[in-house]
Design a protein around this motif. Sequence first.
Motif, PDB file in Angstrom:
ATOM      1  N   ILE A 181      -2.801  11.047  23.896  1.00 17.86           N
ATOM      2  CA  ILE A 181      -1.822  11.065  22.738  1.00 17.86           C
ATOM      3  C   ILE A 181      -2.085  12.338  21.970  1.00 17.86           C
ATOM      4  CG2 ILE A 181      -1.313  10.006  20.413  1.00 17.86           C
ATOM      5  CD1 ILE A 181      -0.497   8.461  22.673  1.00 17.86           C
ATOM      6  N   ARG A 182      -1.208  13.216  21.489  1.00 20.09           N
ATOM      7  CA  ARG A 182      -1.190  14.696  20.984  1.00 20.09           C
ATOM      8  C   ARG A 182      -0.440  14.474  19.736  1.00 20.09           C
ATOM      9  NH1 ARG A 182      -0.906  19.835  23.582  1.00 20.09           N
ATOM     10  NH2 ARG A 182      -1.480  20.369  21.548  1.00 20.09           N
ATOM     11  N   ILE A 183       0.609  13.769  19.619  1.00 17.79           N
ATOM     12  CA  ILE A 183       1.580  13.737  18.570  1.00 17.79           C
ATOM     13  C   ILE A 183       1.494  12.425  17.631  1.00 17.79           C
ATOM     14  CG2 ILE A 183       4.058  13.989  17.574  1.00 17.79           C
ATOM     15  CD1 ILE A 183       4.586  15.524  20.486  1.00 17.79           C
ATOM     16  N   LEU A 184       1.304  12.356  16.582  1.00 20.72           N
ATOM     17  CA  LEU A 184       1.174  11.120  15.612  1.00 20.72           C
ATOM     18  C   LEU A 184       2.235  11.365  14.519  1.00 20.72           C
ATOM     19  CD1 LEU A 184      -1.994  11.874  16.299  1.00 20.72           C
ATOM     20  CD2 LEU A 184      -2.202   9.859  15.249  1.00 20.72           C
ATOM     21  N   VAL A 185       3.329  10.409  14.661  1.00 24.15           N
ATOM     22  CA  VAL A 185       4.258  10.503  13.664  1.00 24.15           C
ATOM     23  C   VAL A 185       3.750   9.283  12.810  1.00 24.15           C
ATOM     24  CG1 VAL A 185       6.622  10.198  12.956  1.00 24.15           C
ATOM     25  CG2 VAL A 185       6.065  11.633  15.035  1.00 24.15           C
ATOM     26  N   THR A 186       3.559   9.389  11.456  1.00 25.03           N
ATOM     27  CA  THR A 186       3.204   8.372  10.579  1.00 25.03           C
ATOM     28  C   THR A 186       4.322   7.974   9.865  1.00 25.03           C
ATOM     29  OG1 THR A 186       0.804   9.011  10.760  1.00 25.03           O
ATOM     30  CG2 THR A 186       1.141   7.623   8.886  1.00 25.03           C
ATOM     31  N   LEU A 187       4.560   6.806   9.763  1.00 28.20           N
ATOM     32  CA  LEU A 187       5.480   6.191   8.757  1.00 28.20           C
ATOM     33  C   LEU A 187       4.946   5.213   7.904  1.00 28.20           C
ATOM     34  CD1 LEU A 187       8.641   5.638   7.982  1.00 28.20           C
ATOM     35  CD2 LEU A 187       8.826   3.935  10.065  1.00 28.20           C
ATOM     36  N   ALA A 190       0.785  -1.369   0.032  1.00 28.54           N
ATOM     37  CA  ALA A 190      -0.054  -0.209   0.006  1.00 28.54           C
ATOM     38  C   ALA A 190       0.760   1.198  -0.028  1.00 28.54           C
ATOM     39  CB  ALA A 190      -1.281   0.031   1.070  1.00 28.54           C
ATOM     40  N   VAL A 191       2.158   1.120  -0.113  1.00 30.78           N
ATOM     41  CA  VAL A 191       3.280   2.308   0.014  1.00 30.78           C
ATOM     42  C   VAL A 191       3.661   2.353  -1.359  1.00 30.78           C
ATOM     43  CG1 VAL A 191       5.181   3.146   1.000  1.00 30.78           C
ATOM     44  CG2 VAL A 191       3.509   1.730   2.266  1.00 30.78           C
ATOM     45  N   ASN A 192       3.624   3.713  -1.991  1.00 35.01           N
ATOM     46  CA  ASN A 192       4.455   4.148  -3.166  1.00 35.01           C
ATOM     47  C   ASN A 192       5.803   4.770  -2.916  1.00 35.01           C
ATOM     48  OD1 ASN A 192       1.860   3.300  -4.650  1.00 35.01           O
ATOM     49  ND2 ASN A 192       1.110   5.417  -3.958  1.00 35.01           N
ATOM     50  N   GLN A 193       5.837   5.395  -1.752  1.00 39.40           N
ATOM     51  CA  GLN A 193       7.259   5.866  -1.497  1.00 39.40           C
ATOM     52  C   GLN A 193       7.378   5.966   0.135  1.00 39.40           C
ATOM     53  OE1 GLN A 193       8.103   9.418  -3.480  1.00 39.40           O
ATOM     54  NE2 GLN A 193       9.819   9.938  -2.407  1.00 39.40           N
ATOM     55  N   THR A 194       8.382   5.640   0.415  1.00 43.93           N
ATOM     56  CA  THR A 194       8.885   5.726   2.194  1.00 43.93           C
ATOM     57  C   THR A 194       8.804   7.042   2.481  1.00 43.93           C
ATOM     58  OG1 THR A 194       9.916   3.681   1.962  1.00 43.93           O
ATOM     59  CG2 THR A 194      10.382   5.377   3.712  1.00 43.93           C
ATOM     60  N   GLN A 195       7.951   7.438   3.604  1.00 45.07           N
ATOM     61  CA  GLN A 195       7.755   8.819   4.104  1.00 45.07           C
ATOM     62  C   GLN A 195       7.165   8.869   5.486  1.00 45.07           C
ATOM     63  OE1 GLN A 195       7.908  12.864   3.213  1.00 45.07           O
ATOM     64  NE2 GLN A 195       8.846  11.264   2.018  1.00 45.07           N
ATOM     65  N   LEU A 196       7.662   9.940   6.143  1.00 42.00           N
ATOM     66  CA  LEU A 196       7.054  10.377   7.387  1.00 42.00           C
ATOM     67  C   LEU A 196       6.189  11.409   7.307  1.00 42.00           C
ATOM     68  CD1 LEU A 196      10.129  10.427   9.603  1.00 42.00           C
ATOM     69  CD2 LEU A 196       8.488   8.895   9.683  1.00 42.00           C
ATOM     70  N   ALA A 197       5.041  11.640   7.954  1.00 39.87           N
ATOM     71  CA  ALA A 197       4.132  12.773   8.480  1.00 39.87           C
ATOM     72  C   ALA A 197       4.048  12.767   9.869  1.00 39.87           C
ATOM     73  CB  ALA A 197       2.781  12.238   7.814  1.00 39.87           C
ATOM     74  N   VAL A 198       3.873  14.147  10.253  1.00 42.61           N
ATOM     75  CA  VAL A 198       3.486  14.476  11.672  1.00 42.61           C
ATOM     76  C   VAL A 198       2.253  15.218  11.634  1.00 42.61           C
ATOM     77  CG1 VAL A 198       4.557  15.576  13.529  1.00 42.61           C
ATOM     78  CG2 VAL A 198       6.168  14.823  12.041  1.00 42.61           C
ATOM     79  N   THR A 199       1.472  14.693  12.639  1.00 41.33           N
ATOM     80  CA  THR A 199       0.273  15.358  12.844  1.00 41.33           C
ATOM     81  C   THR A 199       0.060  15.639  14.564  1.00 41.33           C
ATOM     82  OG1 THR A 199      -1.128  14.257  11.274  1.00 41.33           O
ATOM     83  CG2 THR A 199      -2.333  15.221  13.071  1.00 41.33           C
ATOM     84  N   VAL A 200      -0.101  16.938  14.828  1.00 35.63           N
ATOM     85  CA  VAL A 200      -0.091  17.386  16.175  1.00 35.63           C
ATOM     86  C   VAL A 200      -1.743  17.961  16.349  1.00 35.63           C
ATOM     87  CG1 VAL A 200       0.533  19.001  17.920  1.00 35.63           C
ATOM     88  CG2 VAL A 200       2.123  18.275  15.948  1.00 35.63           C
ATOM     89  N   LEU A 201      -2.238  17.209  17.396  1.00 36.91           N
ATOM     90  CA  LEU A 201      -3.758  17.317  17.795  1.00 36.91           C
ATOM     91  C   LEU A 201      -3.680  18.479  18.683  1.00 36.91           C
ATOM     92  CD1 LEU A 201      -4.500  13.509  18.433  1.00 36.91           C
ATOM     93  CD2 LEU A 201      -5.025  14.878  16.284  1.00 36.91           C
ATOM     94  N   ASP A 202      -4.735  19.185  18.356  1.00 39.62           N
ATOM     95  CA  ASP A 202      -5.156  20.348  19.246  1.00 39.62           C
ATOM     96  C   ASP A 202      -5.468  20.050  20.963  1.00 39.62           C
ATOM     97  OD1 ASP A 202      -7.541  19.500  18.982  1.00 39.62           O
ATOM     98  OD2 ASP A 202      -8.539  21.273  18.062  1.00 39.62           O
TER      99      ASP A 202
END
Length: 148
Positions: free
Chosen positions: A96-102, A72-84
Amino acid sequence: MIEQLIKKENIVVNAHADSWQQAINLSLQQLVKNGYCTDEYETAVLKSTEENGFYYCLTDDLALIHAKAFEAVNQTQLAVTVLDSPVAFSDEHPNIRILVTLVAKDGNTHMEGIMAVANIFGDDDKASDIINATSADEIYDLFINSVE
Protein backbone atom coordinates in the motif's frame (compact mmCIF):
# COMPACT_ATOMS: atom_id res chain seq x y z
CA MET A 1 -18.98 19.30 -5.96
CA ILE A 2 -15.63 17.57 -5.67
CA GLU A 3 -13.90 20.89 -4.91
CA GLN A 4 -15.74 20.93 -1.58
CA LEU A 5 -14.66 17.38 -0.72
CA ILE A 6 -10.92 17.67 -1.23
CA LYS A 7 -8.56 20.48 -0.31
CA LYS A 8 -4.89 20.83 -1.19
CA GLU A 9 -4.11 21.27 2.51
CA ASN A 10 -5.26 17.67 3.07
CA ILE A 11 -2.88 16.13 0.52
CA VAL A 12 0.53 14.89 1.63
CA VAL A 13 3.20 13.41 -0.67
CA ASN A 14 6.28 11.39 0.30
CA ALA A 15 5.13 10.62 3.83
CA HIS A 16 6.93 7.83 5.66
CA ALA A 17 5.27 5.11 7.72
CA ASP A 18 6.81 2.01 9.27
CA SER A 19 3.51 0.23 9.96
CA TRP A 20 -0.07 0.19 8.77
CA GLN A 21 -1.16 1.80 12.05
CA GLN A 22 1.28 4.66 11.51
CA ALA A 23 0.06 5.00 7.91
CA ILE A 24 -3.53 5.35 9.13
CA ASN A 25 -2.44 7.95 11.66
CA LEU A 26 -0.62 9.92 8.93
CA SER A 27 -3.64 9.69 6.63
CA LEU A 28 -5.81 11.37 9.26
CA GLN A 29 -3.39 14.00 10.60
CA GLN A 30 -4.38 16.80 8.22
CA LEU A 31 -8.09 16.08 8.66
CA VAL A 32 -7.79 16.29 12.45
CA LYS A 33 -5.48 19.32 12.30
CA ASN A 34 -7.87 21.18 10.00
CA GLY A 35 -10.95 20.32 12.07
CA TYR A 36 -12.75 17.94 9.70
CA CYS A 37 -12.76 15.13 12.27
CA THR A 38 -11.59 14.33 15.76
CA ASP A 39 -8.99 11.86 17.02
CA GLU A 40 -11.85 9.48 17.75
CA TYR A 41 -12.11 8.81 14.03
CA GLU A 42 -8.71 7.08 14.07
CA THR A 43 -9.84 4.98 17.02
CA ALA A 44 -12.95 3.99 15.03
CA VAL A 45 -10.84 2.97 11.99
CA LEU A 46 -8.53 0.86 14.15
CA LYS A 47 -11.47 -0.80 15.93
CA SER A 48 -13.23 -1.46 12.64
CA THR A 49 -10.02 -3.00 11.25
CA GLU A 50 -9.75 -5.25 14.30
CA GLU A 51 -13.36 -6.39 13.83
CA ASN A 52 -13.56 -6.57 10.00
CA GLY A 53 -10.02 -6.90 8.69
CA PHE A 54 -8.49 -4.71 5.99
CA TYR A 55 -11.77 -4.07 4.14
CA TYR A 56 -10.49 -0.72 2.89
CA CYS A 57 -7.54 -2.09 0.88
CA LEU A 58 -9.03 -1.87 -2.60
CA THR A 59 -6.13 -2.52 -4.99
CA ASP A 60 -2.49 -3.55 -4.78
CA ASP A 61 -1.42 -0.04 -3.80
CA LEU A 62 -4.58 1.74 -2.58
CA ALA A 63 -6.38 1.87 0.74
CA LEU A 64 -9.62 3.86 1.09
CA ILE A 65 -9.48 4.57 4.81
CA HIS A 66 -12.95 5.03 6.30
CA ALA A 67 -15.16 3.96 9.15
CA LYS A 68 -18.75 4.47 10.20
CA ALA A 69 -18.10 7.09 12.85
CA PHE A 70 -20.36 10.00 11.96
CA GLU A 71 -20.16 11.42 15.49
CA ALA A 72 -16.37 11.95 15.08
CA VAL A 73 -16.80 13.95 11.85
CA ASN A 74 -17.35 17.70 11.73
CA GLN A 75 -17.43 18.00 7.94
CA THR A 76 -17.25 15.48 5.09
CA GLN A 77 -13.81 15.59 3.51
CA LEU A 78 -11.23 13.54 1.60
CA ALA A 79 -7.50 13.44 2.24
CA VAL A 80 -4.76 11.80 0.20
CA THR A 81 -1.48 10.53 1.61
CA VAL A 82 1.18 9.09 -0.69
CA LEU A 83 3.83 7.08 1.11
CA ASP A 84 7.47 7.19 0.05
CA SER A 85 7.62 3.39 0.17
CA PRO A 86 5.03 0.62 0.41
CA VAL A 87 3.63 -0.48 3.77
CA ALA A 88 2.24 -3.95 4.40
CA PHE A 89 -1.29 -3.84 5.76
CA SER A 90 -1.58 -7.63 5.59
CA ASP A 91 -0.15 -10.59 3.69
CA GLU A 92 -2.79 -9.96 1.02
CA HIS A 93 -2.00 -6.21 0.89
CA PRO A 94 1.78 -5.84 1.23
CA ASN A 95 2.33 -2.81 -1.01
CA ILE A 96 0.00 0.00 0.00
CA ARG A 97 1.38 3.40 -1.07
CA ILE A 98 -1.74 5.53 -1.52
CA LEU A 99 -4.16 6.22 1.30
CA VAL A 100 -7.32 8.06 0.38
CA THR A 101 -9.08 8.90 3.62
CA LEU A 102 -12.78 9.67 3.69
CA VAL A 103 -14.46 11.16 6.72
CA ALA A 104 -18.21 11.43 6.19
CA LYS A 105 -20.75 13.36 8.26
CA ASP A 106 -23.49 11.05 7.00
CA GLY A 107 -24.07 8.23 4.55
CA ASN A 108 -24.92 10.41 1.53
CA THR A 109 -22.72 13.50 1.17
CA HIS A 110 -19.56 11.68 0.17
CA MET A 111 -20.74 10.03 -3.06
CA GLU A 112 -18.91 12.43 -5.40
CA GLY A 113 -15.68 11.66 -3.60
CA ILE A 114 -16.31 7.94 -4.00
CA MET A 115 -16.94 8.50 -7.73
CA ALA A 116 -13.64 10.37 -8.06
CA VAL A 117 -11.78 7.57 -6.28
CA ALA A 118 -13.43 4.96 -8.53
CA ASN A 119 -12.57 6.94 -11.68
CA ILE A 120 -8.95 7.40 -10.67
CA PHE A 121 -8.25 3.90 -9.44
CA GLY A 122 -10.14 2.25 -12.26
CA ASP A 123 -7.37 3.63 -14.49
CA ASP A 124 -3.87 2.26 -13.83
CA ASP A 125 -2.26 5.31 -15.45
CA LYS A 126 -4.00 7.71 -13.06
CA ALA A 127 -3.03 5.64 -10.03
CA SER A 128 0.55 5.66 -11.28
CA ASP A 129 0.32 9.43 -11.72
CA ILE A 130 -0.60 9.75 -8.03
CA ILE A 131 2.28 7.55 -6.90
CA ASN A 132 4.68 9.60 -9.03
CA ALA A 133 3.24 12.99 -8.06
CA THR A 134 5.66 15.42 -6.47
CA SER A 135 3.13 17.95 -5.21
CA ALA A 136 -0.30 18.29 -3.66
CA ASP A 137 -1.29 20.39 -6.70
CA GLU A 138 -0.78 17.44 -9.07
CA ILE A 139 -2.92 15.11 -6.98
CA TYR A 140 -5.59 17.74 -6.42
CA ASP A 141 -5.86 18.31 -10.18
CA LEU A 142 -6.21 14.56 -10.81
CA PHE A 143 -9.15 14.39 -8.41
CA ILE A 144 -10.83 17.52 -9.73
CA ASN A 145 -10.49 16.40 -13.36
CA SER A 146 -11.66 12.86 -12.62
CA VAL A 147 -15.31 13.85 -12.22
CA GLU A 148 -15.65 16.40 -15.01
